[in-house]
Design a protein around this motif. Structure first.
Motif, PDB file in Angstrom:
ATOM      1  N   ILE A 228      52.364  38.330  53.911  1.00  0.00           N
ATOM      2  CA  ILE A 228      52.212  39.254  55.026  1.00  0.00           C
ATOM      3  C   ILE A 228      51.827  40.650  54.525  1.00  0.00           C
ATOM      4  O   ILE A 228      51.004  41.341  55.134  1.00  0.00           O
ATOM      5  CB  ILE A 228      53.499  39.311  55.870  1.00  0.00           C
ATOM      6  N   ALA A 229      52.407  41.074  53.412  1.00  0.00           N
ATOM      7  CA  ALA A 229      52.045  42.370  52.836  1.00  0.00           C
ATOM      8  C   ALA A 229      50.572  42.393  52.440  1.00  0.00           C
ATOM      9  O   ALA A 229      49.850  43.368  52.725  1.00  0.00           O
ATOM     10  CB  ALA A 229      52.921  42.656  51.619  1.00  0.00           C
ATOM     11  N   ALA A 230      50.108  41.333  51.782  1.00  0.00           N
ATOM     12  CA  ALA A 230      48.707  41.260  51.367  1.00  0.00           C
ATOM     13  C   ALA A 230      47.779  41.221  52.573  1.00  0.00           C
ATOM     14  O   ALA A 230      46.699  41.835  52.573  1.00  0.00           O
ATOM     15  CB  ALA A 230      48.498  40.029  50.492  1.00  0.00           C
ATOM     16  N   LEU A 231      48.186  40.512  53.611  1.00  0.00           N
ATOM     17  CA  LEU A 231      47.385  40.432  54.827  1.00  0.00           C
ATOM     18  C   LEU A 231      47.258  41.809  55.473  1.00  0.00           C
ATOM     19  O   LEU A 231      46.154  42.247  55.856  1.00  0.00           O
ATOM     20  CB  LEU A 231      48.024  39.448  55.808  1.00  0.00           C
ATOM     21  N   ALA A 232      48.378  42.512  55.576  1.00  0.00           N
ATOM     22  CA  ALA A 232      48.358  43.844  56.173  1.00  0.00           C
ATOM     23  C   ALA A 232      47.477  44.794  55.356  1.00  0.00           C
ATOM     24  O   ALA A 232      46.695  45.574  55.921  1.00  0.00           O
ATOM     25  CB  ALA A 232      49.776  44.395  56.270  1.00  0.00           C
ATOM     26  N   ALA A 233      47.593  44.732  54.038  1.00  0.00           N
ATOM     27  CA  ALA A 233      46.781  45.594  53.179  1.00  0.00           C
ATOM     28  C   ALA A 233      45.298  45.284  53.345  1.00  0.00           C
ATOM     29  O   ALA A 233      44.462  46.195  53.400  1.00  0.00           O
ATOM     30  CB  ALA A 233      47.207  45.421  51.722  1.00  0.00           C
ATOM     31  N   SER A 234      44.962  44.003  53.415  1.00  0.00           N
ATOM     32  CA  SER A 234      43.550  43.637  53.558  1.00  0.00           C
ATOM     33  C   SER A 234      42.992  44.111  54.896  1.00  0.00           C
ATOM     34  O   SER A 234      41.824  44.514  54.986  1.00  0.00           O
ATOM     35  CB  SER A 234      43.383  42.122  53.408  1.00  0.00           C
ATOM     36  N   TYR A 235      43.814  44.102  55.955  1.00  0.00           N
ATOM     37  CA  TYR A 235      43.374  44.623  57.252  1.00  0.00           C
ATOM     38  C   TYR A 235      43.098  46.128  57.175  1.00  0.00           C
ATOM     39  O   TYR A 235      42.243  46.643  57.909  1.00  0.00           O
ATOM     40  CB  TYR A 235      44.441  44.354  58.307  1.00  0.00           C
ATOM     41  N   ARG A 236      43.812  46.822  56.297  1.00  0.00           N
ATOM     42  CA  ARG A 236      43.607  48.259  56.122  1.00  0.00           C
ATOM     43  C   ARG A 236      42.647  48.559  54.955  1.00  0.00           C
ATOM     44  O   ARG A 236      42.493  49.696  54.547  1.00  0.00           O
ATOM     45  CB  ARG A 236      44.952  48.961  55.889  1.00  0.00           C
ATOM     46  N   LYS A 237      42.043  47.507  54.416  1.00  0.00           N
ATOM     47  CA  LYS A 237      41.079  47.620  53.309  1.00  0.00           C
ATOM     48  C   LYS A 237      41.677  48.304  52.083  1.00  0.00           C
ATOM     49  O   LYS A 237      41.014  49.067  51.375  1.00  0.00           O
ATOM     50  CB  LYS A 237      39.813  48.336  53.771  1.00  0.00           C
ATOM     51  N   ILE A 238      42.961  47.995  51.842  1.00  0.00           N
ATOM     52  CA  ILE A 238      43.652  48.464  50.634  1.00  0.00           C
ATOM     53  C   ILE A 238      43.599  47.345  49.603  1.00  0.00           C
ATOM     54  O   ILE A 238      44.003  46.215  49.899  1.00  0.00           O
ATOM     55  CB  ILE A 238      45.112  48.838  50.956  1.00  0.00           C
ATOM     56  N   PRO A 239      43.099  47.585  48.386  1.00  0.00           N
ATOM     57  CA  PRO A 239      42.980  46.528  47.381  1.00  0.00           C
ATOM     58  C   PRO A 239      44.340  45.936  47.021  1.00  0.00           C
ATOM     59  O   PRO A 239      45.340  46.659  46.888  1.00  0.00           O
ATOM     60  CB  PRO A 239      42.355  47.239  46.171  1.00  0.00           C
ATOM     61  N   VAL A 240      44.376  44.624  46.871  1.00  0.00           N
ATOM     62  CA  VAL A 240      45.609  43.894  46.578  1.00  0.00           C
ATOM     63  C   VAL A 240      45.543  43.306  45.169  1.00  0.00           C
ATOM     64  O   VAL A 240      44.538  42.688  44.790  1.00  0.00           O
ATOM     65  CB  VAL A 240      45.835  42.762  47.592  1.00  0.00           C
ATOM     66  N   ALA A 241      46.607  43.502  44.409  1.00  0.00           N
ATOM     67  CA  ALA A 241      46.768  42.873  43.095  1.00  0.00           C
ATOM     68  C   ALA A 241      47.797  41.758  43.225  1.00  0.00           C
ATOM     69  O   ALA A 241      48.926  42.010  43.652  1.00  0.00           O
ATOM     70  CB  ALA A 241      47.224  43.894  42.061  1.00  0.00           C
ATOM     71  N   HIS A 242      47.391  40.543  42.871  1.00  0.00           N
ATOM     72  CA  HIS A 242      48.288  39.395  43.005  1.00  0.00           C
ATOM     73  C   HIS A 242      48.774  38.959  41.632  1.00  0.00           C
ATOM     74  O   HIS A 242      48.008  38.427  40.824  1.00  0.00           O
ATOM     75  CB  HIS A 242      47.575  38.226  43.695  1.00  0.00           C
ATOM     76  N   VAL A 243      50.050  39.194  41.377  1.00  0.00           N
ATOM     77  CA  VAL A 243      50.690  38.765  40.130  1.00  0.00           C
ATOM     78  C   VAL A 243      51.131  37.308  40.288  1.00  0.00           C
ATOM     79  O   VAL A 243      51.774  36.958  41.272  1.00  0.00           O
ATOM     80  CB  VAL A 243      51.907  39.666  39.812  1.00  0.00           C
ATOM     81  N   GLU A 244      50.782  36.478  39.321  1.00  0.00           N
ATOM     82  CA  GLU A 244      51.045  35.039  39.337  1.00  0.00           C
ATOM     83  C   GLU A 244      50.076  34.321  40.284  1.00  0.00           C
ATOM     84  O   GLU A 244      50.451  33.498  41.112  1.00  0.00           O
ATOM     85  CB  GLU A 244      52.492  34.718  39.707  1.00  0.00           C
ATOM     86  N   ALA A 245      48.816  34.637  40.129  1.00  0.00           N
ATOM     87  CA  ALA A 245      47.766  34.020  40.949  1.00  0.00           C
ATOM     88  C   ALA A 245      47.379  32.658  40.384  1.00  0.00           C
ATOM     89  O   ALA A 245      47.542  32.384  39.199  1.00  0.00           O
ATOM     90  CB  ALA A 245      46.540  34.934  40.988  1.00  0.00           C
ATOM     91  N   GLY A 246      46.851  31.819  41.260  1.00  0.00           N
ATOM     92  CA  GLY A 246      46.232  30.569  40.832  1.00  0.00           C
ATOM     93  C   GLY A 246      47.140  29.367  40.704  1.00  0.00           C
ATOM     94  O   GLY A 246      46.667  28.281  40.331  1.00  0.00           O
ATOM     95  N   LEU A 247      48.424  29.501  41.001  1.00  0.00           N
ATOM     96  CA  LEU A 247      49.301  28.332  40.951  1.00  0.00           C
ATOM     97  C   LEU A 247      48.999  27.426  42.134  1.00  0.00           C
ATOM     98  O   LEU A 247      48.880  27.898  43.271  1.00  0.00           O
ATOM     99  CB  LEU A 247      50.770  28.754  40.980  1.00  0.00           C
ATOM    100  N   ARG A 248      48.888  26.129  41.880  1.00  0.00           N
ATOM    101  CA  ARG A 248      48.556  25.188  42.943  1.00  0.00           C
ATOM    102  C   ARG A 248      49.298  23.866  42.741  1.00  0.00           C
ATOM    103  O   ARG A 248      49.317  23.309  41.645  1.00  0.00           O
ATOM    104  CB  ARG A 248      47.045  24.893  42.966  1.00  0.00           C
ATOM    105  N   SER A 249      49.871  23.365  43.827  1.00  0.00           N
ATOM    106  CA  SER A 249      50.406  22.003  43.841  1.00  0.00           C
ATOM    107  C   SER A 249      49.419  21.043  44.498  1.00  0.00           C
ATOM    108  O   SER A 249      49.557  19.827  44.380  1.00  0.00           O
ATOM    109  CB  SER A 249      51.735  21.958  44.612  1.00  0.00           C
ATOM    110  N   PHE A 250      48.442  21.608  45.231  1.00  0.00           N
ATOM    111  CA  PHE A 250      47.423  20.851  45.970  1.00  0.00           C
ATOM    112  C   PHE A 250      48.040  20.008  47.093  1.00  0.00           C
ATOM    113  O   PHE A 250      47.498  18.996  47.481  1.00  0.00           O
ATOM    114  CB  PHE A 250      46.587  19.986  45.023  1.00  0.00           C
ATOM    115  N   ASP A 251      49.165  20.470  47.602  1.00  0.00           N
ATOM    116  CA  ASP A 251      49.823  19.838  48.747  1.00  0.00           C
ATOM    117  C   ASP A 251      50.413  20.962  49.594  1.00  0.00           C
ATOM    118  O   ASP A 251      51.393  21.601  49.198  1.00  0.00           O
ATOM    119  CB  ASP A 251      50.921  18.884  48.272  1.00  0.00           C
ATOM    120  N   LYS A 252      49.836  21.200  50.757  1.00  0.00           N
ATOM    121  CA  LYS A 252      50.247  22.344  51.570  1.00  0.00           C
ATOM    122  C   LYS A 252      51.667  22.219  52.112  1.00  0.00           C
ATOM    123  O   LYS A 252      52.237  23.209  52.579  1.00  0.00           O
ATOM    124  CB  LYS A 252      49.256  22.539  52.725  1.00  0.00           C
ATOM    125  N   ASN A 253      52.232  21.037  52.048  1.00  0.00           N
ATOM    126  CA  ASN A 253      53.600  20.845  52.518  1.00  0.00           C
ATOM    127  C   ASN A 253      54.631  20.839  51.394  1.00  0.00           C
ATOM    128  O   ASN A 253      55.825  20.737  51.658  1.00  0.00           O
ATOM    129  CB  ASN A 253      53.702  19.541  53.308  1.00  0.00           C
TER     130      ASN A 253
END
Length: 373
Positions: A101-126
């Protein structure tokens, strides 16, 4: 440069603490911290341990809150805060609803977001839910994707994220545990904690063997899967009469209720309240095995040469498996028991092996990238 770091849960506090500390040491940087208190009690322990003083606290925690309610209230609060302080960038960590939600709000305000621990995937949305959804969406709105490993980088590239946005840094949790371990070695905490566990739980650390540390709290494990896990712990205790199992119980009643009902009468299984991070690391470094459905401990245990049984259907930390530090077995009772007995025999062979998740310098790499921009 004004940088806003956002966190709401215990794991976020642990993994962002090294980044916040590094930012605070840089001249020309105004480092601000906002907490949502998504997990209020557990979060406060970490803020105290790492000496993090929030500049803003939304105090959004509600009993039995659902995701929609929390998300809507958080989005409103972030809109007001971002309009007030207008940071140059926002730093979020991991895959919590706070981070998304924080990243979403920042992107709506065009504030750059830094994501620590990016790219982790289980490939199962549930599995895990909603974490897999959260982290995928955060990565696609982020300006900087700080991937902990090469595998995480590969996941991002396969999704079409530009390589110029991706930086492999290691995982900041390794930075945090190195920091706290050093503090414990220097301030007498080892002796203090040994006495506390003996007095409070009758646990003689270093003598009671094998010592098995258990953590379980995943939303998707509620119900029958959690009951299956509890039956596995009882079976392990029965098959290894000298074993001691300690389980810090998550306060969510969907977790604490079934655990108390099924496990409280077994003398070999110690049910404790949630532990401060230094106490948890003290247990971890003296454990012979970890049984878990959480994420962070999969990254922490290899630093101490402790094998891990992952009690989940999926894991986004495949490096644990490929490096030989763990096995993923799901929540079937027999599968958990078999893996536990097998990995207890394997622990001596892990001594001296390198943690695949980092070297303790991730935060410095992250801050350097942000300042260079």
């Amino acid at each position: 440069m004004k940088i806003l770091s956002v966190l709401g849960t215990r794991p976020e506090a642990i993994k962002l603490a090294p980044v916040i500390s590094a930012l605070q040491q840089k001249t020309g940087v105004t480092s601000l911290v906002c907490v949502t208190s998504q997990h209020q009690e557990l979060l406060q322990q970490m803020l105290t341990l790492f000496a993090i003083q929030p500049d803003y606290d939304f105090e959004l925690m509600r009993k039995n809150q659902d995701l929609l309610d929390f998300s809507s209230r958080a989005l409103e609060r972030f809109r007001a805060l971002l309009d007030e302080i207008n940071p140059d960038c926002m730093v979020v960590q991991g895959d919590t609803t706070t981070a998304f939600i924080a990243a979403l709000a920042a992107s709506y305000r065009k504030i750059p977001v830094a994501h620590v621990e990016a790219g982790l995937r289980s490939f199962d949305k549930n599995n895990p839910f909603p974490e897999e959804i959260n982290r995928l969406l955060i990565d696609h709105v982020a300006r900087w994707c700080f991937a902990p490993t090469d595998l995480a980088k590969t996941n991002l590239l396969k999704e079409g994220i530009h390589k110029e946005k991706i930086y492999v840094t290691g995982n900041t949790v390794v930075d945090a545990l190195f920091q706290i371990r050093k503090k414990m070695q220097n301030d007498g905490s080892m002796t203090r904690l040994h006495a506390i566990f003996e007095e409070k739980y009758g646990l003689n650390i270093g003598q009671d063997k094998p010592l098995i540390l258990v953590t379980t709290h995943r939303r998707e494990s509620f119900g029958k899967d959690l009951e299956s896990t509890c039956h596995a712990l009882l079976a392990i205790a029965q098959q290894i009469p000298k074993a001691k199992l300690i389980l810090p119980v998550h306060p969510n009643p969907n977790v604490s209720g079934p655990i108390a009902k099924l496990l409280s009468r077994c003398s070999q299984i110690i049910l404790s309240k949630p532990l401060d991070y230094d106490a948890f690391l003290f247990l971890l470094m003296h454990s012979d095995l970890v049984l878990t459905d959480s994420g962070g401990v999969q990254e922490e245990a290899p630093s101490f040469g402790v094998p891990v049984v992952v009690m989940r259907k999926t894991t986004e930390r495949q490096e644990l498996i490929t490096s030989g530090f763990g096995e993923k077995v799901g929540t079937n009772t027999d599968a958990i028991v078999s893996a536990a007995l097998r990995l207890l025999q394997k622990k001596p062979s892990l001594a001296g092996k390198t943690n695949p998740f980092g070297d303790g310098q991730a935060a410095q790499r992250i801050v350097q990238v942000l300042l260079n921009e």
